[in-house]
Design an enzyme around this catalytic site. Structure first.
Site, PDB file in Angstrom:
ATOM      1  N   GLU A  33       0.824  -1.214   0.000  1.00 44.23           N
ATOM      2  CA  GLU A  33       0.000   0.000   0.000  1.00 44.23           C
ATOM      3  C   GLU A  33       0.856   1.262   0.000  1.00 44.23           C
ATOM      4  O   GLU A  33       1.981   1.255   0.519  1.00 44.23           O
ATOM      5  CB  GLU A  33      -0.944   0.079   1.216  1.00 44.23           C
ATOM      6  CG  GLU A  33      -2.251  -0.645   1.061  1.00 44.23           C
ATOM      7  CD  GLU A  33      -2.185  -2.062   1.585  1.00 44.23           C
ATOM      8  OE1 GLU A  33      -3.150  -2.820   1.355  1.00 44.23           O
ATOM      9  OE2 GLU A  33      -1.171  -2.411   2.217  1.00 44.23           O
ATOM     10  N   VAL A  34       0.276   2.318  -0.569  1.00 42.14           N
ATOM     11  CA  VAL A  34       0.788   3.679  -0.445  1.00 42.14           C
ATOM     12  C   VAL A  34      -0.352   4.530   0.097  1.00 42.14           C
ATOM     13  O   VAL A  34      -1.481   4.462  -0.393  1.00 42.14           O
ATOM     14  CB  VAL A  34       1.278   4.244  -1.794  1.00 42.14           C
ATOM     15  CG1 VAL A  34       1.727   5.696  -1.631  1.00 42.14           C
ATOM     16  CG2 VAL A  34       2.413   3.392  -2.357  1.00 42.14           C
TER      17      VAL A  34
END
Length: 288
Positions: free
Chosen positions: A44-45
């Site tokens: 994830e970002v």
């Protein structure tokens, strides 16, 4: 826009789950965020920009947007602390407002948050059987004291508890078949756990839906597990330590604390190792 890279839920400065944290001056388009998440390649970002007195945050995996991500929230807390000092920051996710607190310890940056509300639902026997088939699990390999359920603390996770730590260490699964089940149930991950004691669990989290084989630390699933234990009356309140990522060579520790009131948010904390930040280059910025 500045992109930071950090490992959330690290243990003694090692391991943890890598996350990107993009600090932006304004909202970016979905296509830009998705492209950047795919380019970074982490599970994830988190994309943050100021909104009033809070920070608006959205979470993107390489293939999809995720409604809530625990380890990226922990990483975001540390990065906000790095830039603006220790204290509480209010995050506006797609689902709820999530307060995150950044602090310092002898190990470096720490962060903690209170999860969105939790709930637990039955899984149909057919879905349980299909999940077992995806992992090649026999019925007698499951822990009868921790029955399979769908659990949620901001995102859906299916819980499968195993009787043996050794069996957990040999986890493997059919990627495309599991992806299909996840799509049918709208799952973020499947959480496989082994209960070492009432207070210590070992976990593994396949994340096929996001285009990642496995997550080394999953804060949202840890919060959902606490809600599950509370809802089923297995452990109505208290603290947990969840060890994850060992079998990937990225040992992570998630610290969990929760009250007895059903559905209330769960407190999640962990160490963060910050690797640094860099301005995004023109090639990436041109996506927007």
């Amino acid at each position: 826009m500045k992109l930071y890279r950090a490992a959330a839920f690290s243990s003694g400065g090692k391991g943890g789950n890598p996350a990107g944290v993009a600090i932006c001056s304004r909202a970016l388009s979905e296509s830009t965020m998705q492209a950047l998440a795919r380019d970074v390649g982490y599970s994830e970002v988190a994309f943050l920009h100021p909104e009033g007195g809070s920070w608006r945050v959205r979470y993107f995996a390489p293939e999809i947007e995720i409604p809530f991500c625990g380890h990226a929230t922990i990483a975001a807390g540390a990065i906000l602390g790095l830039n603006h000092g220790v204290g509480q920051y209010d995050l506006k996710t797609n689902l709820a407002n999530v307060p995150v607190v950044a602090s310092m310890s002898n190990a470096g940056w720490m962060a903690r948050f209170v999860s969105p509300r939790t709930f637990t639902r039955e899984l149909a026997p057919l879905h349980v059987e299909r999940l077992r088939d995806c992992f090649g699990l026999a019925a007698d390999e499951l822990d009868a004291g921790l029955p399979p359920r769908l659990m949620n603390a901001g995102a859906n996770h299916a819980l499968i508890a195993l009787r043996s730590r050794r069996r957990l260490s040999h986890m493997g699964y059919a990627f495309s078949e599991l992806l299909q089940v996840k799509r049918e149930l709208d799952l973020a991950t499947v959480t496989l756990v082994y209960r070492e004691s009432d207070d210590v669990f070992h976990a593994r989290n396949p994340f096929a839906a996001g285009g990642v084989y496995e997550d080394p630390a999953t804060g949202a699933a840890a919060a959902a597990l606490a809600g599950y234990l509370r809802d089923l009356g297995i452990k109505r309140s208290g603290s947990l330590r969840i060890i994850q990522g060992e079998d990937m060579g990225r040992r992570s520790e998630i610290f969990v604390d929760y009250d007895a009131a059903r559905g209330t948010g769960v407190r999640i904390a962990g160490e963060v190792s910050v690797w640094g930040g860099s301005e995004l280059d023109a090639r990436l910025m041109a996506v927007d």
